[in-house]
Design a protein around this motif. Structure first.
Motif, PDB file in Angstrom:
ATOM      1  N   MET A   1       0.934  -1.293  -0.134  1.00  0.00           N
ATOM      2  CA  MET A   1      -0.044  -0.023   0.101  1.00  0.00           C
ATOM      3  C   MET A   1       0.723   1.233  -0.067  1.00  0.00           C
ATOM      4  SD  MET A   1      -3.151   1.147   2.386  1.00  0.00           S
ATOM      5  CE  MET A   1      -4.083   2.664   2.203  1.00  0.00           C
ATOM      6  N   LEU A   2       1.878   1.337   0.811  1.00  0.00           N
ATOM      7  CA  LEU A   2       2.685   2.475   0.790  1.00  0.00           C
ATOM      8  C   LEU A   2       3.354   2.824  -0.402  1.00  0.00           C
ATOM      9  CD1 LEU A   2       4.246   2.927   4.339  1.00  0.00           C
ATOM     10  CD2 LEU A   2       2.930   4.497   3.285  1.00  0.00           C
ATOM     11  N   ASN A   3       4.006   1.599  -1.226  1.00  0.00           N
ATOM     12  CA  ASN A   3       4.840   1.763  -2.228  1.00  0.00           C
ATOM     13  C   ASN A   3       4.142   2.449  -3.261  1.00  0.00           C
ATOM     14  OD1 ASN A   3       6.617   0.388  -1.012  1.00  0.00           O
ATOM     15  ND2 ASN A   3       6.642  -1.444  -2.128  1.00  0.00           N
ATOM     16  N   ASP A   4       2.643   2.328  -3.363  1.00  0.00           N
ATOM     17  CA  ASP A   4       1.951   2.827  -4.478  1.00  0.00           C
ATOM     18  C   ASP A   4       0.982   3.954  -3.877  1.00  0.00           C
ATOM     19  OD1 ASP A   4       0.317   1.227  -3.400  1.00  0.00           O
ATOM     20  OD2 ASP A   4      -0.027   0.172  -5.419  1.00  0.00           O
ATOM     21  N   PHE A   5       1.221   4.618  -2.982  1.00  0.00           N
ATOM     22  CA  PHE A   5       0.277   5.441  -2.407  1.00  0.00           C
ATOM     23  C   PHE A   5      -0.015   6.685  -3.093  1.00  0.00           C
ATOM     24  CE2 PHE A   5      -1.244   8.592   0.526  1.00  0.00           C
ATOM     25  CZ  PHE A   5      -2.297   7.720   1.424  1.00  0.00           C
ATOM     26  N   LEU A  97      12.535   6.341  -2.469  1.00  0.00           N
ATOM     27  CA  LEU A  97      12.626   6.144  -0.927  1.00  0.00           C
ATOM     28  C   LEU A  97      11.802   4.506  -0.880  1.00  0.00           C
ATOM     29  CD1 LEU A  97      13.373   6.898   2.035  1.00  0.00           C
ATOM     30  CD2 LEU A  97      10.977   7.703   1.912  1.00  0.00           C
ATOM     31  N   MET A  98      10.748   4.245  -1.540  1.00  0.00           N
ATOM     32  CA  MET A  98       9.891   3.301  -1.244  1.00  0.00           C
ATOM     33  C   MET A  98      10.754   2.042  -2.131  1.00  0.00           C
ATOM     34  SD  MET A  98       7.274   3.630   0.648  1.00  0.00           S
ATOM     35  CE  MET A  98       8.230   4.775   1.554  1.00  0.00           C
ATOM     36  N   GLU A  99      11.630   2.317  -2.843  1.00  0.00           N
ATOM     37  CA  GLU A  99      12.239   1.466  -3.708  1.00  0.00           C
ATOM     38  C   GLU A  99      13.793   1.003  -2.912  1.00  0.00           C
ATOM     39  OE1 GLU A  99      12.506   2.767  -7.602  1.00  0.00           O
ATOM     40  OE2 GLU A  99      10.502   2.395  -8.021  1.00  0.00           O
ATOM     41  N   GLY A 100      14.091   1.705  -1.815  1.00  0.00           N
ATOM     42  CA  GLY A 100      15.249   1.550  -1.084  1.00  0.00           C
ATOM     43  C   GLY A 100      16.218   2.241  -1.522  1.00  0.00           C
ATOM     44  N   LEU A 101      16.008   3.420  -2.230  1.00  0.00           N
ATOM     45  CA  LEU A 101      17.160   4.392  -2.744  1.00  0.00           C
ATOM     46  C   LEU A 101      17.365   5.595  -1.985  1.00  0.00           C
ATOM     47  CD1 LEU A 101      16.318   4.064  -6.719  1.00  0.00           C
ATOM     48  CD2 LEU A 101      18.037   2.714  -5.293  1.00  0.00           C
ATOM     49  N   LYS A 102      18.390   6.116  -2.202  1.00  0.00           N
ATOM     50  CA  LYS A 102      18.421   7.491  -1.284  1.00  0.00           C
ATOM     51  C   LYS A 102      17.503   8.668  -2.269  1.00  0.00           C
ATOM     52  CE  LYS A 102      22.778   7.259   0.313  1.00  0.00           C
ATOM     53  NZ  LYS A 102      24.290   7.611   0.489  1.00  0.00           N
ATOM     54  N   ILE A 103      17.011   9.492  -1.383  1.00  0.00           N
ATOM     55  CA  ILE A 103      16.030  10.402  -2.155  1.00  0.00           C
ATOM     56  C   ILE A 103      16.439  11.528  -2.991  1.00  0.00           C
ATOM     57  CG2 ILE A 103      14.197  10.333  -0.456  1.00  0.00           C
ATOM     58  CD1 ILE A 103      15.009  12.788   0.725  1.00  0.00           C
ATOM     59  N   GLU A 104      17.961  11.679  -2.707  1.00  0.00           N
ATOM     60  CA  GLU A 104      18.930  12.454  -3.522  1.00  0.00           C
ATOM     61  C   GLU A 104      19.920  11.546  -4.299  1.00  0.00           C
ATOM     62  OE1 GLU A 104      18.348  15.600  -3.768  1.00  0.00           O
ATOM     63  OE2 GLU A 104      16.950  15.841  -2.072  1.00  0.00           O
ATOM     64  N   GLN A 105      19.470  11.575  -5.820  1.00  0.00           N
ATOM     65  CA  GLN A 105      20.213  10.767  -6.799  1.00  0.00           C
ATOM     66  C   GLN A 105      21.015  11.660  -7.536  1.00  0.00           C
ATOM     67  OE1 GLN A 105      20.117   7.025  -6.887  1.00  0.00           O
ATOM     68  NE2 GLN A 105      19.057   7.418  -5.299  1.00  0.00           N
ATOM     69  N   PRO A 106      22.453  11.828  -7.377  1.00  0.00           N
ATOM     70  CA  PRO A 106      23.067  12.479  -8.010  1.00  0.00           C
ATOM     71  C   PRO A 106      23.332  12.305  -9.616  1.00  0.00           C
ATOM     72  CG  PRO A 106      24.545  11.053  -6.759  1.00  0.00           C
ATOM     73  CD  PRO A 106      23.228  10.784  -6.295  1.00  0.00           C
ATOM     74  N   LYS A 107      23.073  11.309 -10.042  1.00  0.00           N
ATOM     75  CA  LYS A 107      23.046  11.121 -11.571  1.00  0.00           C
ATOM     76  C   LYS A 107      21.419  11.337 -12.229  1.00  0.00           C
ATOM     77  CE  LYS A 107      27.025   8.370 -11.455  1.00  0.00           C
ATOM     78  NZ  LYS A 107      27.563   6.747 -11.843  1.00  0.00           N
ATOM     79  N   ALA A 108      20.613  11.507 -11.475  1.00  0.00           N
ATOM     80  CA  ALA A 108      19.248  11.827 -11.931  1.00  0.00           C
ATOM     81  C   ALA A 108      19.282  13.166 -12.692  1.00  0.00           C
ATOM     82  CB  ALA A 108      18.141  11.570 -10.855  1.00  0.00           C
TER      83      ALA A 108
END
Length: 118
Positions: A1-5, A97-108
């Motif tokens: 539920m939280l992953n696709d809220f 965040l829900m996928e286990g990644l940092k919210i700041e992605q330097p390469k994005a």
């Protein structure tokens, strides 16, 4: 539920550690007094404990609060720990965040504003 809220207009996370023994009233009071935000708005507020393997979500649904609790069986959330404040997330940061990644992605790719052809 939280992953696709998708019910909330905004998502805020409480950076740093939160005592997850707090219930609805304690978290709503924290949102209102410490962060000076309205817990009764169409906003999802997320909190993370010291172990980073569990989070709580607080969401107002017109007639009452919903308290969401998630514990990961493996791994940990990449939760920002350096600040003791609240931070608004973009939809992309929430997905990260829900996928286990940092919210700041330097390469994005970053959104560009104020562009002009002249």
């Amino acid at each position: 539920m939280l992953n696709d809220f998708t019910g909330a207009d905004k998502v805020y996370i409480a950076c740093g550690y939160t005592d997850l023994r707090k219930g609805i009233d304690g978290l709503a009071t924290m949102v209102q007094q410490q962060f000076e935000l309205d817990p009764f708005s169409n906003t999802l507020f997320l909190f993370c404990g010291r172990k980073r393997d569990r989070i709580k979500g607080l969401y107002w649904e017109q007639d009452g609060f919903i308290l969401l609790y998630k514990r990961l069986e493996q791994g940990a959330y990449q939760w920002p720990r350096s600040e003791v404040e609240v931070k608004m997330l973009t939809p992309q940061q929430y997905r990260w965040l829900m996928e286990g990644l940092k919210i700041e992605q330097p390469k994005a790719h970053k959104a560009l504003t104020g562009l002009s052809m002249i």
